[in-house]
Design an enzyme around this catalytic site. Structure first.
Site, PDB file in Angstrom:
ATOM      1  N   HIS A 159     -65.075 -63.966  -3.159  1.00 36.98           N
ATOM      2  CA  HIS A 159     -65.024 -65.365  -3.593  1.00 36.98           C
ATOM      3  C   HIS A 159     -66.131 -66.130  -2.884  1.00 36.98           C
ATOM      4  O   HIS A 159     -66.190 -66.177  -1.658  1.00 36.98           O
ATOM      5  CB  HIS A 159     -63.665 -65.977  -3.254  1.00 36.98           C
ATOM      6  N   GLY A 161     -66.684 -69.662   2.132  1.00 38.50           N
ATOM      7  CA  GLY A 161     -66.063 -70.776   2.833  1.00 38.50           C
ATOM      8  C   GLY A 161     -64.793 -71.197   2.140  1.00 38.50           C
ATOM      9  O   GLY A 161     -64.537 -70.808   0.996  1.00 38.50           O
ATOM     10  N   LYS A 162     -64.009 -72.000   2.831  1.00 35.14           N
ATOM     11  CA  LYS A 162     -62.766 -72.491   2.251  1.00 35.14           C
ATOM     12  C   LYS A 162     -63.052 -73.433   1.083  1.00 35.14           C
ATOM     13  O   LYS A 162     -64.159 -73.946   0.947  1.00 35.14           O
ATOM     14  CB  LYS A 162     -61.930 -73.198   3.315  1.00 35.14           C
ATOM     15  N   GLY A 185     -63.622 -76.517  -0.979  1.00 33.96           N
ATOM     16  CA  GLY A 185     -64.092 -77.837  -0.586  1.00 33.96           C
ATOM     17  C   GLY A 185     -65.098 -77.825   0.547  1.00 33.96           C
ATOM     18  O   GLY A 185     -65.501 -78.889   1.027  1.00 33.96           O
ATOM     19  N   LYS A 238     -69.691 -74.999  -0.952  1.00 30.87           N
ATOM     20  CA  LYS A 238     -70.439 -73.807  -1.389  1.00 30.87           C
ATOM     21  C   LYS A 238     -71.324 -74.109  -2.597  1.00 30.87           C
ATOM     22  O   LYS A 238     -72.508 -73.744  -2.627  1.00 30.87           O
ATOM     23  CB  LYS A 238     -69.453 -72.677  -1.734  1.00 30.87           C
ATOM     24  N   SER A 239     -70.750 -74.774  -3.599  1.00 28.36           N
ATOM     25  CA  SER A 239     -71.511 -75.043  -4.825  1.00 28.36           C
ATOM     26  C   SER A 239     -72.660 -76.012  -4.574  1.00 28.36           C
ATOM     27  O   SER A 239     -73.771 -75.840  -5.095  1.00 28.36           O
ATOM     28  CB  SER A 239     -70.581 -75.607  -5.911  1.00 28.36           C
ATOM     29  N   ASP A 249     -68.248 -68.337  -7.700  1.00 31.41           N
ATOM     30  CA  ASP A 249     -66.810 -68.137  -7.571  1.00 31.41           C
ATOM     31  C   ASP A 249     -66.416 -66.659  -7.568  1.00 31.41           C
ATOM     32  O   ASP A 249     -65.892 -66.155  -6.583  1.00 31.41           O
ATOM     33  CB  ASP A 249     -66.056 -68.887  -8.676  1.00 31.41           C
ATOM     34  N   ARG A 291     -74.657 -69.897  19.198  1.00 36.17           N
ATOM     35  CA  ARG A 291     -75.705 -70.911  19.239  1.00 36.17           C
ATOM     36  C   ARG A 291     -77.088 -70.326  19.470  1.00 36.17           C
ATOM     37  O   ARG A 291     -78.093 -71.022  19.302  1.00 36.17           O
ATOM     38  CB  ARG A 291     -75.393 -71.929  20.340  1.00 36.17           C
TER      39      ARG A 291
END
Length: 326
Positions: free
Chosen positions: A149, A164-165, A167, A170-171, A188, A253
């Site tokens: 996904h 990523g979760k 929201g 990603k898009s 997706d 980092r």
């Protein structure tokens, strides 16, 4: 990360012909009764030894290819022996037979293949070219696949899977990379296959070029950014995880050591990027891709900085504990 892996145990002769018949220039020269037969291995076999009478270790589960040598041999031997040899290999449940170079098919071959309901094809390609091309197609058909996904893109020759979760952006990040010259592979639902240790990402034909943007809906990337903004597939080179900014202290980092994620048995570098309002996430992903490109060329920016720091510390004389400062 556990993934559901799809393994292919066989494909049918009909699927092989329908999917690759045009590119391999295959022409059926008997009925389609044998289209339900199974191809169980992604390799091909030239049955010269079997036609000469040596049937031990015969690779009967593979597509059988007859070139000029095999065809000429069958034409020169006694007709009774010819029928016996052809019948012997057909009894072993072979998937199908392909005659290369558009060679003339002997009537005995046609009759016996019809008797055993084995599909017989002809191609104008020379034998080795056909075998190489067909092997390439079959290796893709039999390759293990899985799904992920996220958004998959090709950015300057580096295949990036953005995860990523819901929201996390990603898009939006994917569109930002497209505007910087990247090409969208999938949104997706990303499919990944492993062909000889090389991971290739792709998606279904019907969804290629479409991406969902929150608040806007489904958009056609090609219509907005042109044909250069999409590609059918790309090598999976790196995975980028978009993480909440609250996870900043958990993110590497320096970048000297790179974590990996095992995908279909292959280790893929993985990078975590914190997301926050005002951060240009697309630019950060672009820099990540270019950094990987430099590493592949033998230049590691993090390692160079670490070496400079080590040299600086090694050349610095520590102050004497007996020195008096005024």
């Amino acid at each position: 990360m556990a993934r559901k892996v799809k393994l292919v145990s066989h494909i049918t002769v009909g699927h092989f012909f329908e999917t690759h018949g045009e590119s391999l220039k295959l022409e059926p020269i008997n009925s389609s009764d044998g289209f339900n037969r199974k191809i169980n291995e992604p390799s091909l076999n030239r049955p010269g030894l079997a036609l000469a009478g040596y049937i031990d270790h015969f690779a009967y589960m593979r597509v059988q290819v007859l070139g000029n040598s095999e065809v000429e041999f069958l034409n020169k031997i006694d007709s009774e022996i010819r029928r016996e040899r052809i019948r012997t290999i057909c009894k072993t449940d072979i998937p199908c037979i392909v005659i290369s170079r558009d060679a003339r098919v002997h009537q005995d071959m046609l009759d016996i293949c019809e008797e055993f309901r084995i599909s017989l094809f002809r191609t104008p390609l020379n034998t080795m070219r056909f075998i190489n091309s067909a092997t390439f197609h079959l290796e893709h058909d039999f390759a293990p696949t899985t799904t992920a996904h996220g958004c998959m893109l090709d950015f300057r020759g580096i295949g990036v899977l953005i995860k990523g979760k819901s929201g996390s952006g990603k898009s939006e990040t994917a569109i930002g990379l497209v505007e910087r010259g990247g090409a969208l592979i999938a949104d997706d639902h990303v499919k990944i296959r492993n062909v000889n240790g090389k991971l290739t990402a792709f998606t279904d034909d019907f969804s290629r070029g479409f991406i969902e943007m929150r608040g806007i809906g489904i958009i056609n990337v090609t219509n907005i950014y042109g044909l250069g903004s999409i590609r059918p597939d790309a090598t999976l080179d790196i995975i980028v995880n978009l993480r909440p900014y609250s996870d900043l202290n958990e993110v590497d980092r320096v970048g000297i050591t790179r974590e990996t994620d095992k995908v279909l048995g292959v280790d893929v570098p993985i990078v975590d990027i914190p997301v926050a309002p005002g951060r240009d996430t697309a630019r950060l992903v672009a820099v990540t891709a270019l950094d990987l490109q430099l590493r592949r060329l033998g230049y590691d920016m993090a390692a160079e900085f670490n070496n400079r720091l080590s040299e600086k510390l090694a050349n610095t004389t520590p102050p004497s504990p007996f020195t008096t400062h005024y």
